[in-house]
Design a protein around this motif. Structure first.
Motif, PDB file in Angstrom:
ATOM      1  N   ARG A 260      46.208  31.160  81.191  1.00  0.00           N
ATOM      2  CA  ARG A 260      46.555  32.097  80.116  1.00  0.00           C
ATOM      3  C   ARG A 260      46.466  31.476  78.731  1.00  0.00           C
ATOM      4  NH1 ARG A 260      49.676  36.413  82.401  1.00  0.00           N
ATOM      5  NH2 ARG A 260      48.495  36.939  84.268  1.00  0.00           N
ATOM      6  N   LEU A 261      46.783  30.185  78.619  1.00  0.00           N
ATOM      7  CA  LEU A 261      46.912  29.575  77.287  1.00  0.00           C
ATOM      8  C   LEU A 261      45.805  28.607  76.913  1.00  0.00           C
ATOM      9  CD1 LEU A 261      50.748  28.813  77.213  1.00  0.00           C
ATOM     10  CD2 LEU A 261      49.570  30.843  76.379  1.00  0.00           C
TER      11      LEU A 261
ATOM     12  N   LEU B 192      49.934  29.281  83.725  1.00  0.00           N
ATOM     13  CA  LEU B 192      50.136  28.979  82.305  1.00  0.00           C
ATOM     14  C   LEU B 192      48.854  28.439  81.688  1.00  0.00           C
ATOM     15  CD1 LEU B 192      52.551  29.072  80.336  1.00  0.00           C
ATOM     16  CD2 LEU B 192      53.013  26.704  80.958  1.00  0.00           C
ATOM     17  N   TYR B 193      48.214  27.542  82.397  1.00  0.00           N
ATOM     18  CA  TYR B 193      46.949  26.959  81.921  1.00  0.00           C
ATOM     19  C   TYR B 193      45.876  28.029  81.738  1.00  0.00           C
ATOM     20  CZ  TYR B 193      42.652  24.223  81.918  1.00  0.00           C
ATOM     21  OH  TYR B 193      41.428  23.701  81.594  1.00  0.00           O
TER      22      TYR B 193
ATOM     23  N   ASP C 203      43.699  29.458  73.806  1.00  0.00           N
ATOM     24  CA  ASP C 203      44.381  29.830  72.545  1.00  0.00           C
ATOM     25  C   ASP C 203      44.397  28.703  71.549  1.00  0.00           C
ATOM     26  OD1 ASP C 203      44.800  32.297  73.563  1.00  0.00           O
ATOM     27  OD2 ASP C 203      46.908  31.971  74.094  1.00  0.00           O
TER      28      ASP C 203
ATOM     29  N   LEU D 152      57.776  33.153  82.358  1.00  0.00           N
ATOM     30  CA  LEU D 152      56.970  31.943  82.160  1.00  0.00           C
ATOM     31  C   LEU D 152      56.258  31.929  80.805  1.00  0.00           C
ATOM     32  CD1 LEU D 152      55.963  29.327  83.567  1.00  0.00           C
ATOM     33  CD2 LEU D 152      54.013  30.674  84.375  1.00  0.00           C
ATOM     34  N   LEU D 153      55.487  32.960  80.523  1.00  0.00           N
ATOM     35  CA  LEU D 153      54.701  32.986  79.283  1.00  0.00           C
ATOM     36  C   LEU D 153      55.587  33.085  78.049  1.00  0.00           C
ATOM     37  CD1 LEU D 153      51.724  35.199  80.460  1.00  0.00           C
ATOM     38  CD2 LEU D 153      51.747  32.728  80.081  1.00  0.00           C
TER      39      LEU D 153
ATOM     40  N   SER E 176      55.462  30.272  75.377  1.00  0.00           N
ATOM     41  CA  SER E 176      54.710  30.899  74.288  1.00  0.00           C
ATOM     42  C   SER E 176      53.313  30.327  74.143  1.00  0.00           C
ATOM     43  CB  SER E 176      55.492  30.808  72.980  1.00  0.00           C
ATOM     44  OG  SER E 176      55.519  29.483  72.495  1.00  0.00           O
ATOM     45  N   GLU E 177      52.697  30.530  73.001  1.00  0.00           N
ATOM     46  CA  GLU E 177      51.319  30.051  72.812  1.00  0.00           C
ATOM     47  C   GLU E 177      51.259  28.557  72.498  1.00  0.00           C
ATOM     48  OE1 GLU E 177      52.916  31.573  69.001  1.00  0.00           O
ATOM     49  OE2 GLU E 177      52.521  32.615  70.879  1.00  0.00           O
TER      50      GLU E 177
ATOM     51  N   GLY F 115      52.512  26.188  74.385  1.00  0.00           N
ATOM     52  CA  GLY F 115      52.534  25.404  75.609  1.00  0.00           C
ATOM     53  C   GLY F 115      53.784  24.547  75.705  1.00  0.00           C
TER      54      GLY F 115
ATOM     55  N   ASP G 259      58.913  33.617  87.233  1.00  0.00           N
ATOM     56  CA  ASP G 259      57.530  34.009  86.928  1.00  0.00           C
ATOM     57  C   ASP G 259      57.448  34.978  85.755  1.00  0.00           C
ATOM     58  OD1 ASP G 259      56.559  32.450  88.970  1.00  0.00           O
ATOM     59  OD2 ASP G 259      56.341  34.092  90.396  1.00  0.00           O
TER      60      ASP G 259
ATOM     61  N   GLN H 289      52.718  27.937  88.910  1.00  0.00           N
ATOM     62  CA  GLN H 289      53.039  28.432  87.567  1.00  0.00           C
ATOM     63  C   GLN H 289      52.295  27.633  86.499  1.00  0.00           C
ATOM     64  OE1 GLN H 289      57.359  28.144  87.962  1.00  0.00           O
ATOM     65  NE2 GLN H 289      57.480  30.339  87.501  1.00  0.00           N
TER      66      GLN H 289
END
Length: 134
Positions: free
Chosen positions: A130-131, A127-128, A134, A43-44, A48-49, A51, A40, A123
Motif C-alpha cells: 500500500r505504501l 503495508l508495503y 507513496d 494498520l494503514l 499512515s503514509e 510508514g 488489520d 501485515q
C-alpha cells in the motif's frame, strides 16, 4: 534388547504440541502483559503514509530468506531493521514461529513501560504494497 517406550514418547509429543498451541495463542493475545498487536482494520491508519518513521523494527519467526525480504520492506517503509531486542525498539514483526527468547525480552520491556507494538509478517507485506509507491 532395548525397545523404545512409544507410549511415553507419544505423551511427550502431545504435551509439546499442546504447549506450542498455547504459546501461539499467547503471542497474539490481547492481555496487557503480551505484545499489543495492531488490528488489520487499523494498520494503514496507525502507520499512515510515513510508514515506520525511522522506528527500530525487529523481525522474528520467519525464514532467513523471508527475513531479508522483510528487512528490505522495512527500509523502504522508512524503518530501521534490527536483529535483536534493542533499547529503542518500537515495532516487532511476528512470523509463524517467533523466537521465544525475543518474545520474553519484548514482554519484559512492555511490562517496564516501553511502547512496543506488533504486526504480523502478512501485515508488513500489506503495508508495503500500500505504501511503497507513496
Amino acid at each position: 534388547e532395548l525397545k523404545p517406550d512409544l507410549l511415553n514418547s507419544v505423551d511427550c509429543v502431545n504435551e509439546n504440541i499442546l504447549y506450542l498451541e498455547e504459546a501461539s495463542h499467547t503471542v497474539f493475545s490481547s492481555d496487557n502483559d503480551n505484545i499489543p498487536m495492531i488490528p488489520d482494520n487499523e494498520l494503514l491508519a496507525y502507520f499512515s503514509e510515513d510508514g515506520f518513521k525511522q522506528v527500530q523494527v525487529l523481525v522474528t519467526g520467519v525464514s532467513k530468506e523471508d527475513k531479508d525480504k522483510c528487512w528490505q520492506m522495512i527500509i523502504t517503509l522508512n524503518g530501521k531493521p534490527v536483529k535483536s531486542v534493542t533499547k529503542n525498539l518500537g515495532v516487532v514483526v511476528l512470523g509463524a514461529v517467533p523466537g521465544w527468547r525475543k518474545l520474553e525480552d519484548i514482554r519484559a520491556k512492555i511490562q517496564s513501560g516501553e511502547h512496543i507494538v506488533g504486526i504480523t509478517d502478512i501485515q508488513l507485506q500489506i503495508l508495503y504494497e500500500r505504501l511503497k509507491d507513496d
